[in-house]
Write a protein that holds these residues in place. Structure first.
Motif, short mmCIF file in Angstrom:
data_model
loop_
_atom_site.label_atom_id
_atom_site.label_comp_id
_atom_site.label_asym_id
_atom_site.label_seq_id
_atom_site.Cartn_x
_atom_site.Cartn_y
_atom_site.Cartn_z
N ASP A 110 0.87 -1.18 0.00
CA ASP A 110 0.00 0.00 0.00
C ASP A 110 0.90 1.23 0.00
O ASP A 110 1.54 1.54 1.01
N PRO A 111 0.98 1.96 -1.12
CA PRO A 111 1.93 3.07 -1.22
C PRO A 111 1.61 4.26 -0.31
O PRO A 111 2.41 5.18 -0.21
N SER A 112 0.44 4.22 0.36
CA SER A 112 0.11 5.33 1.25
C SER A 112 0.90 5.28 2.56
O SER A 112 0.90 6.24 3.33
N GLY A 113 1.59 4.18 2.81
CA GLY A 113 2.39 4.06 4.03
C GLY A 113 3.62 3.22 3.79
O GLY A 113 3.90 2.78 2.67
N LEU A 114 4.37 2.99 4.85
CA LEU A 114 5.56 2.16 4.75
C LEU A 114 5.18 0.69 4.54
O LEU A 114 4.10 0.27 4.97
N PRO A 115 6.03 -0.10 3.89
CA PRO A 115 5.72 -1.52 3.71
C PRO A 115 5.55 -2.24 5.05
O PRO A 115 6.31 -2.00 5.99
N GLY A 116 4.54 -3.10 5.13
CA GLY A 116 4.33 -3.89 6.33
C GLY A 116 5.35 -5.02 6.43
O GLY A 116 6.19 -5.21 5.54
N ALA B 54 9.44 -8.37 4.10
CA ALA B 54 10.10 -9.67 4.03
C ALA B 54 10.21 -10.17 2.59
O ALA B 54 11.24 -10.73 2.18
N LEU B 55 9.15 -9.94 1.81
CA LEU B 55 9.18 -10.36 0.41
C LEU B 55 10.21 -9.56 -0.39
O LEU B 55 10.94 -10.11 -1.22
N PHE B 56 10.28 -8.25 -0.14
CA PHE B 56 11.30 -7.43 -0.80
C PHE B 56 12.70 -7.91 -0.42
O PHE B 56 13.60 -7.99 -1.28
N ALA B 57 12.90 -8.21 0.87
CA ALA B 57 14.20 -8.68 1.32
C ALA B 57 14.55 -10.02 0.68
O ALA B 57 15.70 -10.26 0.27
N LEU B 58 13.55 -10.91 0.58
CA LEU B 58 13.76 -12.21 -0.07
C LEU B 58 14.16 -12.03 -1.53
O LEU B 58 15.10 -12.68 -2.02
N ALA B 59 13.45 -11.13 -2.23
CA ALA B 59 13.75 -10.89 -3.64
C ALA B 59 15.15 -10.30 -3.81
O ALA B 59 15.90 -10.72 -4.70
N LEU B 60 15.52 -9.37 -2.95
CA LEU B 60 16.84 -8.76 -3.04
C LEU B 60 17.93 -9.77 -2.75
O LEU B 60 18.96 -9.83 -3.45
N GLY B 61 17.72 -10.58 -1.72
CA GLY B 61 18.71 -11.60 -1.39
C GLY B 61 18.89 -12.61 -2.52
O GLY B 61 20.02 -13.00 -2.86
N ALA B 62 17.76 -13.04 -3.13
CA ALA B 62 17.84 -13.99 -4.24
C ALA B 62 18.56 -13.36 -5.43
O ALA B 62 19.34 -14.04 -6.12
#
Length: 464
Positions: free
Chosen positions: A209-215, A220-228
């Motif tokens: 939801d771009p109206s706030g910070l990522p939950g 966790a999904l962004f971190a997983l994608a970056l790590g991969a």
């Protein structure tokens, strides 16, 4: 016969991708889902293409382009058959994912053309395939809009399925087997890491939801994608025969045209996902589903024409000149979208200019990559740029869906203004790329032709 088959295959794949565009609001209402989930209808194909095309490129070079072409078209046909019987959003997206295998037709077609078409005709042949992409979009948008309004969106699939099956049979009969170089097979671990990076990032983006910070889940999904992604790049750097050739990507001007392909596809699919809502919703023009097809027809015709024209321009004037023309057309389309109030003539102008610019730039970019690639890795090199196209094509609709949901409670048109602003920023980036791209002398793919004059589209020297 080969060129006719490849053009037909490209046209059918693009028609299958575009035929549901006018049905987005209908599907959203029928399945009771939000625009974020509807925004996955286009990316479901593109994301599978992004994840699998690199491996398909390697397999095509090692085990035969004809074999991979038949396999990919067969999977596409299975998705087309199943799509007409989808009973919920999940099953529809699964069928769309199977159709994503058809996107591998692009890099395989470019490799077959470079291998089996006379060298002087390669730019025009690639331009012709690009033009039939536009023809497919034209047929998909217009026929799909009519069928959705008069019958149902499922009928689009019922008509497409037998055509897809016939394509598989035609490929088996017409395509001539190409040389294979063998090898150890595809890097499954590298492919898995790359797929995890793409899929994790896309899911995180659609849930954010771009109206706030990522939950926590999104973070966790962004971190997983970056790590991969980091692990994938590390593995590719150590591999003897990587699926992603960083050295080739960093060559001038390959680097610039690959990035250009991704951002142009992002822009195109950003607006492609937006058009049904702009045209049909009360916040836009409030017209019918069939109006979507009618308004987009001039753009798809421009798409068809521009691919062929771009191939001719590259042959006569060099790729930088054609690149600049495409960038200017993109800028004109995005500028009109921002400056003028919404109306049918404005949308026709916008879609025509952006479709023409997209077709020119993608044709030029593919010509450059094919010309720069060693002959024994043609499919792998072509897969690189088509993978980045798929990444851009996946991001575009998701960004549109986020904008529509994020501004659902805002005044009418606020979401559209956000989308138009993003489009304007991309147009500026494309203009910058047109200013910095330079030619470079590329060694001939055939050693016995090394004394011949270099292709005209690489006649300039310099760095980008």
């Amino acid at each position: 016969m080969l060129l006719a088959l490849l053009c037909t295959a490209a046209m059918v794949v693009m028609a299958g991708e575009a035929m549901l565009i006018a049905a987005f609001p209908v599907i959203e209402a029928e399945f009771g889902v939000s625009s974020v989930f509807t925004a996955w209808i286009l990316p479901a194909m593109m994301i599978v293409g992004a994840m699998t095309i690199p491996a398909i490129g390697v397999l095509g070079d090692r085990y035969g382009k004809k074999r991979l072409l038949i396999i990919c078209l067969s999977i596409y046909a299975a998705g087309a058959i199943g799509g007409g019987f989808a009973e919920d959003m999940l099953s529809l997206l699964c069928c769309r994912a199977l159709q994503g295998a058809g996107l591998a037709v692009g890099p395989i077609a470019c490799a077959l053309i470079a291998e089996q078409v006379p060298e002087r005709l390669v730019p025009s042949a690639i331009g012709l395939v690009a033009a039939t992409d536009g023809a497919g979009t034209f047929a998909g948008v217009l026929a799909g809009a009519y069928i959705v309004e008069q019958y149902s969106w499922q009928t689009c699939y019922h008509g497409m399925a037998p055509v897809a099956v016939l394509l598989v049979l035609a490929a088996a009969i017409i395509v001539r087997p190409s040389p294979v170089r063998g090898g150890r097979g595809v890097d499954l671990a590298g492919t898995a890491l790359f797929s995890l990076a793409i899929l994790g990032g896309m899911i995180a983006l659609s849930l954010w939801d771009p109206s706030g910070l990522p939950g926590p889940t999104v973070a966790a999904l962004f971190a997983l994608a970056l790590g991969a992604l980091i692990l994938f790049l590390h593995r590719e750097g150590q591999a003897d025969d990587p699926i992603f050739n960083a050295g080739f990507f960093l060559k001038s001007p390959v680097r610039t045209v690959c990035i250009n392909d991704m951002v142009v596809m992002l822009l195109f699919f950003l607006l492609l996902q937006s058009m049904p809502y702009i045209i049909e919703s009360p916040a836009g023009l409030g017209l019918t589903a069939f109006s979507v097809g009618l308004i987009m027809v001039p753009g798809t015709v421009a798409d068809m024409i521009s691919g062929v024209v771009a191939g001719k321009i590259v042959q006569k004037k060099g790729f930088q000149f054609a690149f600049a023309i495409g960038a200017l057309e993109i800028a004109i389309g995005c500028g009109a979208l921002i400056v003028f109030p919404l109306s049918v003539p404005v949308l026709v102008l916008v879609w025509t200019a952006i479709s023409a610019g997209m077709s020119v730039l993608l044709t030029v970019d593919n010509i450059v990559v094919v010309a720069a690639a060693p002959r024994d890795t043609l499919t792998t090199a072509s897969a690189l740029i088509h993978t980045l196209q798929s990444v851009g094509g996946t991001l575009g609709p998701l960004i549109t869906g986020i904008a529509l949901v994020g501004h659902s409670g805002a005044p009418a048109g606020t979401a559209f203004a956000t989308i138009f602003a993003i489009g304007g920023a991309i147009a500026v980036l494309v203009l910058v790329q047109a200013g910095i791209v330079q030619g470079t002398v590329v060694e001939s793919r055939n050693t016995e032709r090394s004394t011949r004059e270099k292709p005209a589209f690489f006649s300039c020297s310099g760095r980008d």
